[in-house]
Design an enzyme around this catalytic site. Structure first.
Site, PDB file in Angstrom:
ATOM      1  N   GLU A   1     -48.457  -3.824 -31.417  1.00 34.47           N
ATOM      2  CA  GLU A   1     -47.209  -3.732 -31.555  1.00 34.47           C
ATOM      3  C   GLU A   1     -46.967  -2.107 -32.341  1.00 34.47           C
ATOM      4  O   GLU A   1     -46.458  -1.750 -33.027  1.00 34.47           O
ATOM      5  CB  GLU A   1     -46.786  -4.660 -32.810  1.00 34.47           C
ATOM      6  CG  GLU A   1     -47.659  -4.861 -33.962  1.00 34.47           C
ATOM      7  CD  GLU A   1     -47.108  -6.211 -34.856  1.00 34.47           C
ATOM      8  OE1 GLU A   1     -46.332  -5.783 -35.487  1.00 34.47           O
ATOM      9  OE2 GLU A   1     -47.578  -7.016 -34.656  1.00 34.47           O
TER      10      GLU A   1
ATOM     11  N   ASP B   1     -52.407  -8.322 -61.668  1.00 31.19           N
ATOM     12  CA  ASP B   1     -53.646  -8.704 -61.930  1.00 31.19           C
ATOM     13  C   ASP B   1     -54.522  -8.752 -60.425  1.00 31.19           C
ATOM     14  O   ASP B   1     -54.011  -9.547 -59.445  1.00 31.19           O
ATOM     15  CB  ASP B   1     -53.399 -10.324 -62.322  1.00 31.19           C
ATOM     16  CG  ASP B   1     -54.584 -11.181 -62.388  1.00 31.19           C
ATOM     17  OD1 ASP B   1     -55.826 -10.469 -62.094  1.00 31.19           O
ATOM     18  OD2 ASP B   1     -54.789 -12.217 -63.011  1.00 31.19           O
TER      19      ASP B   1
ATOM     20  N   HIS C   1     -54.397 -17.323 -36.484  1.00 34.20           N
ATOM     21  CA  HIS C   1     -54.059 -15.817 -36.726  1.00 34.20           C
ATOM     22  C   HIS C   1     -54.055 -15.819 -38.379  1.00 34.20           C
ATOM     23  O   HIS C   1     -53.587 -16.523 -39.159  1.00 34.20           O
ATOM     24  CB  HIS C   1     -52.346 -15.541 -36.303  1.00 34.20           C
ATOM     25  CG  HIS C   1     -51.799 -14.565 -36.828  1.00 34.20           C
ATOM     26  ND1 HIS C   1     -52.701 -13.112 -36.625  1.00 34.20           N
ATOM     27  CD2 HIS C   1     -50.741 -14.246 -37.542  1.00 34.20           C
ATOM     28  CE1 HIS C   1     -51.804 -12.250 -37.474  1.00 34.20           C
ATOM     29  NE2 HIS C   1     -50.735 -12.708 -37.645  1.00 34.20           N
TER      30      HIS C   1
ATOM     31  N   SER D   1     -41.323 -15.771 -43.385  1.00 32.35           N
ATOM     32  CA  SER D   1     -42.184 -15.488 -42.351  1.00 32.35           C
ATOM     33  C   SER D   1     -43.459 -16.483 -42.153  1.00 32.35           C
ATOM     34  O   SER D   1     -44.025 -17.010 -41.110  1.00 32.35           O
ATOM     35  CB  SER D   1     -42.941 -14.306 -42.368  1.00 32.35           C
ATOM     36  OG  SER D   1     -43.928 -14.210 -43.347  1.00 32.35           O
TER      37      SER D   1
ATOM     38  N   CYS E   1     -47.749  -9.962 -33.443  1.00 24.19           N
ATOM     39  CA  CYS E   1     -49.441 -10.382 -33.279  1.00 24.19           C
ATOM     40  C   CYS E   1     -49.548 -11.174 -32.006  1.00 24.19           C
ATOM     41  O   CYS E   1     -50.736 -11.580 -31.958  1.00 24.19           O
ATOM     42  CB  CYS E   1     -49.653 -11.132 -34.663  1.00 24.19           C
ATOM     43  SG  CYS E   1     -49.324 -10.353 -36.132  1.00 24.19           S
TER      44      CYS E   1
HETATM   45  P1  HMG Z   1     -45.729 -12.391 -52.895  1.00 21.24           P
HETATM   46  O1  HMG Z   1     -44.548 -11.928 -53.246  1.00 21.24           O
HETATM   47  O2  HMG Z   1     -46.970 -11.595 -53.169  1.00 21.24           O
HETATM   48  O3  HMG Z   1     -45.974 -13.756 -53.140  1.00 21.24           O
HETATM   49  O4  HMG Z   1     -45.899 -12.193 -51.308  1.00 21.24           O
HETATM   50  P2  HMG Z   1     -46.214 -14.820 -54.377  1.00 21.24           P
HETATM   51  O5  HMG Z   1     -45.848 -14.007 -55.656  1.00 21.24           O
HETATM   52  O6  HMG Z   1     -45.825 -16.105 -54.035  1.00 21.24           O
HETATM   53  O7  HMG Z   1     -47.895 -14.665 -54.403  1.00 21.24           O
HETATM   54  C1  HMG Z   1     -48.667 -14.851 -53.300  1.00 21.24           C
HETATM   55  C2  HMG Z   1     -49.774 -15.880 -53.769  1.00 21.24           C
HETATM   56  O8  HMG Z   1     -50.675 -15.294 -54.949  1.00 21.24           O
HETATM   57  C3  HMG Z   1     -49.222 -17.195 -54.452  1.00 21.24           C
HETATM   58  O9  HMG Z   1     -50.192 -18.389 -53.992  1.00 21.24           O
HETATM   59  C4  HMG Z   1     -49.490 -17.093 -55.789  1.00 21.24           C
HETATM   60  O10 HMG Z   1     -49.435 -18.349 -56.558  1.00 21.24           O
HETATM   61  C5  HMG Z   1     -50.528 -16.032 -55.898  1.00 21.24           C
HETATM   62  P3  HMG Z   1     -49.615 -19.645 -52.946  1.00 21.24           P
HETATM   63  O11 HMG Z   1     -48.405 -20.190 -53.774  1.00 21.24           O
HETATM   64  O12 HMG Z   1     -49.078 -18.919 -51.771  1.00 21.24           O
HETATM   65  O13 HMG Z   1     -50.984 -20.608 -52.745  1.00 21.24           O
HETATM   66  N1  HMG Z   1     -50.854 -15.652 -57.400  1.00 21.24           N
HETATM   67  C6  HMG Z   1     -52.079 -15.589 -58.039  1.00 21.24           C
HETATM   68  N2  HMG Z   1     -53.382 -16.188 -57.457  1.00 21.24           N
HETATM   69  C7  HMG Z   1     -54.223 -16.061 -58.621  1.00 21.24           C
HETATM   70  N3  HMG Z   1     -53.971 -15.385 -59.672  1.00 21.24           N
HETATM   71  C8  HMG Z   1     -53.010 -14.646 -60.062  1.00 21.24           C
HETATM   72  C9  HMG Z   1     -51.877 -14.675 -59.203  1.00 21.24           C
HETATM   73  N4  HMG Z   1     -50.527 -14.355 -58.909  1.00 21.24           N
HETATM   74  C10 HMG Z   1     -49.996 -14.895 -57.891  1.00 21.24           C
HETATM   75  N5  HMG Z   1     -52.654 -13.819 -61.126  1.00 21.24           N
HETATM   76  C11 HMG Z   1     -46.356 -12.390 -48.969  1.00 21.24           C
HETATM   77  C12 HMG Z   1     -46.905 -12.776 -50.523  1.00 21.24           C
HETATM   78  C13 HMG Z   1     -47.513 -13.196 -48.063  1.00 21.24           C
HETATM   79  C14 HMG Z   1     -45.139 -13.179 -48.732  1.00 21.24           C
HETATM   80  C15 HMG Z   1     -46.409 -10.960 -48.879  1.00 21.24           C
HETATM   81  O14 HMG Z   1     -47.923 -10.388 -48.981  1.00 21.24           O
HETATM   82  C16 HMG Z   1     -45.930 -10.399 -47.554  1.00 21.24           C
HETATM   83  O15 HMG Z   1     -44.801 -10.335 -47.262  1.00 21.24           O
HETATM   84  N6  HMG Z   1     -46.718 -10.291 -46.419  1.00 21.24           N
HETATM   85  C17 HMG Z   1     -46.408  -9.786 -45.392  1.00 21.24           C
HETATM   86  C18 HMG Z   1     -45.719 -10.940 -44.391  1.00 21.24           C
HETATM   87  C19 HMG Z   1     -46.824 -11.949 -44.032  1.00 21.24           C
HETATM   88  O16 HMG Z   1     -48.223 -11.797 -43.886  1.00 21.24           O
HETATM   89  N7  HMG Z   1     -46.482 -13.194 -43.360  1.00 21.24           N
HETATM   90  C20 HMG Z   1     -47.412 -14.106 -42.855  1.00 21.24           C
HETATM   91  C21 HMG Z   1     -46.784 -15.065 -41.895  1.00 21.24           C
HETATM   92  S1  HMG Z   1     -45.862 -14.105 -40.594  1.00 21.24           S
HETATM   93  C22 HMG Z   1     -47.332 -13.566 -39.624  1.00 21.24           C
HETATM   94  O17 HMG Z   1     -48.414 -13.888 -39.886  1.00 21.24           O
HETATM   95  C23 HMG Z   1     -47.251 -12.285 -38.490  1.00 21.24           C
HETATM   96  C24 HMG Z   1     -47.547 -11.011 -39.060  1.00 21.24           C
HETATM   97  O18 HMG Z   1     -48.901 -11.145 -38.837  1.00 21.24           O
HETATM   98  C25 HMG Z   1     -46.924  -9.917 -38.391  1.00 21.24           C
HETATM   99  C26 HMG Z   1     -46.907  -9.974 -36.737  1.00 21.24           C
HETATM  100  O19 HMG Z   1     -46.961 -10.916 -36.071  1.00 21.24           O
HETATM  101  O20 HMG Z   1     -47.026  -8.979 -36.218  1.00 21.24           O
HETATM  102  C27 HMG Z   1     -47.177 -10.588 -40.398  1.00 21.24           C
END
Ligand code: HMG
Length: 409
Positions: A83, A31, A240, A208, A115
């Protein structure tokens, strides 16, 4: 107390192509609301094989030097926070130094901590200026990255790419840093990493987010303690932005702490968010995660769109790099918006992008991988497009073409 060192100029470079997250969601049978609302993104930058972390950095740097009429001889230090290194030994900064034609008497190196790399660079450059080591020369700090996860992974819709270049000097017309003790937090965690043998990052996604929020709490508390600055002293709070919803989660964490302290006598969450953080995110929504540059893309976007309304305000900035190292710091925006007006280039870069479909996105990824192999160099056509271009690898050497100077192999 704000100081007389900080950011004198800021400019942004964004890849020439993008994919709409709805297109990606449909290809995945997901979705689109999950990406649009759940993650808060709208589009994500896609690089062509001619764009890499070096070309993005060089383009952002060209813009900031041109915008502020800074000559190559004015730069005494060049630091690239990234990075996405293109070589295990030679830094991105060395390529950029050559492409910009900077003075040889310039300290040139990369900083890496996920980052956080560009923040480390920025703080180091500011200290260098504050101590007078530049002898009135300026530092050029560039955040440049290409965020890439496996196809089909949860991280894929948070990808992006871009660079932010900042002139750091003792004439900080854009943001003068507050001279408070470091509010930093380091923790050895495996929340996100990319082994040398991989071109895509690995991540323990939910963990993370926990690590990020824990680091935020530690650094904000340390900042408050050492500075005496309070919530009401900020005109904006920037974070960030690995995906825009993360900035909301971060803001909410600080807001709840503050609301509890005031026994609920506090404006509603969403109103405070829209006042303090929301206005900075419009470009992150369009570009995706640019790792080291994500926080500074927010800063650039806030200045560009809010213009005179942000002049004179105090901004809090939270930088987080997985692995991890984080820092909360602050600064005062200069009183005169004409110092940055028309020089940042976010809206202009976004206006010139080309949308790609799902198959083209995959093909560009494959072509980019092929370009990272020795022997990928192809002689450029007679027409340069006015930008620095990566032409491939010849004899184990990366080859670049910049306007006015043909590639030499
Ligand atoms: P995911 O498996 O897609 O998580 O991974 P999810 O199923 O929990 O869904 C995400 C959100 O979408 C949730 O909302 C759901 O409810 C919502 P939340 O509970 O978070 O508020 N959702 C919906 N909303 C509306 N309509 C729908 C629907 N379905 C679900 N139909 C995750 C999400 C961020 C974990 C993944 O994208 C990921 O692994 N990303 C990469 C890691 C990341 O960004 N981490 C952030 C912190 S670490 C950081 O910032 C450092 C970094 O930049 C690297 C660096 O330092 O170099 C990453």
């Amino acid at each position: 107390m704000n100081s007389r060192f900080g950011i004198e100029g800021i400019a942004v470079s964004i890849p020439s192509h993008y994919i709409d997250l709805k297109t990606l969601a449909e290809a995945r049978g997901i979705d689109p609301a999950k990406y649009y609302v759940g993650l808060g993104g709208r589009r994500m930058a896609v690089v062509t094989p001619e764009e890499d972390p070096v070309t993005l950095a060089a383009e952002a740097a060209r813009k900031v030097l041109g915008g502020y009429q800074v000559t190559p001889d004015d730069i005494g230090m060049l630091i690239v926070g990234s990075e996405s290194g293109v070589d295990a030994a030679k830094p991105i900064a060395a390529y950029v130094h050559g492409l910009l034609g900077l003075n040889p008497q310039c300290r040139t190196f990369d900083t890496q901590h996920a980052c956080y790399g560009a923040t480390a660079a920025l703080r180091l450059a500011a200290d260098w200026c504050a101590q007078g080591n530049g002898r009135r020369r300026k530092a050029l700090v560039i955040a440049t990255d290409i965020a890439r996860y496996e196809v089909g992974s949860a991280g894929e819709p948070t990808q992006g790419a871009g660079a932010v270049a900042m002139l750091v000097s003792t004439e900080p017309g854009v943001v003068a840093f507050d001279a408070y003790p470091d509010a930093v937090f380091t923790e050895d965690v495996m929340d996100f990493w990319r082994p040398h043998y991989r071109s895509t990052a690995l991540v323990d996604g939910k963990y993370s987010i926990e690590c990020y929020l824990r680091a935020l709490e530690h650094t904000y508390e340390a900042y408050e303690r050492s500075s005496g600055v309070r919530w009401e002293d900020f005109t904006h709070l920037l974070f960030h932005v690995p995906f825009p919803k993360m900035a909301y989660k971060a803001f909410r964490r600080l807001y709840e702490r503050e609301a509890a302290r005031r026994n609920g006598d506090f404006p509603p969450l969403d109103a405070e968010y829209e006042r303090l953080t929301g206005p900075a995110l419009w470009a992150n929504v369009e570009v995706g995660n640019i790792y080291s540059g994500s926080l500074y893309l927010s800063l650039a976007a806030l200045l560009e769109r809010q213009d005179a309304a942000v002049a004179g305000g105090r901004i809090g900035l939270f930088s987080y790099g997985s692995g991890s190292c984080a820092e909360f710091f602050s600064g005062s925006v200069g009183p005169d918006a004409s110092v940055w007006r028309g020089r940042i280039g976010v809206a202009e870069a976004l206006a010139h992008r080309t949308e790609v479909g799902y198959e083209t996105y995959l093909a560009l990824r494959r072509a980019g991988e092929a370009m990272s192999k020795n022997g990928s160099f192809r002689a450029p056509g007679p027409e340069a497009n006015g930008h620095v271009r990566f032409l491939g690898i010849h004899d184990d050497r990366r080859v670049y073409d910049r306007p006015g100077r043909r590639a030499m192999v």
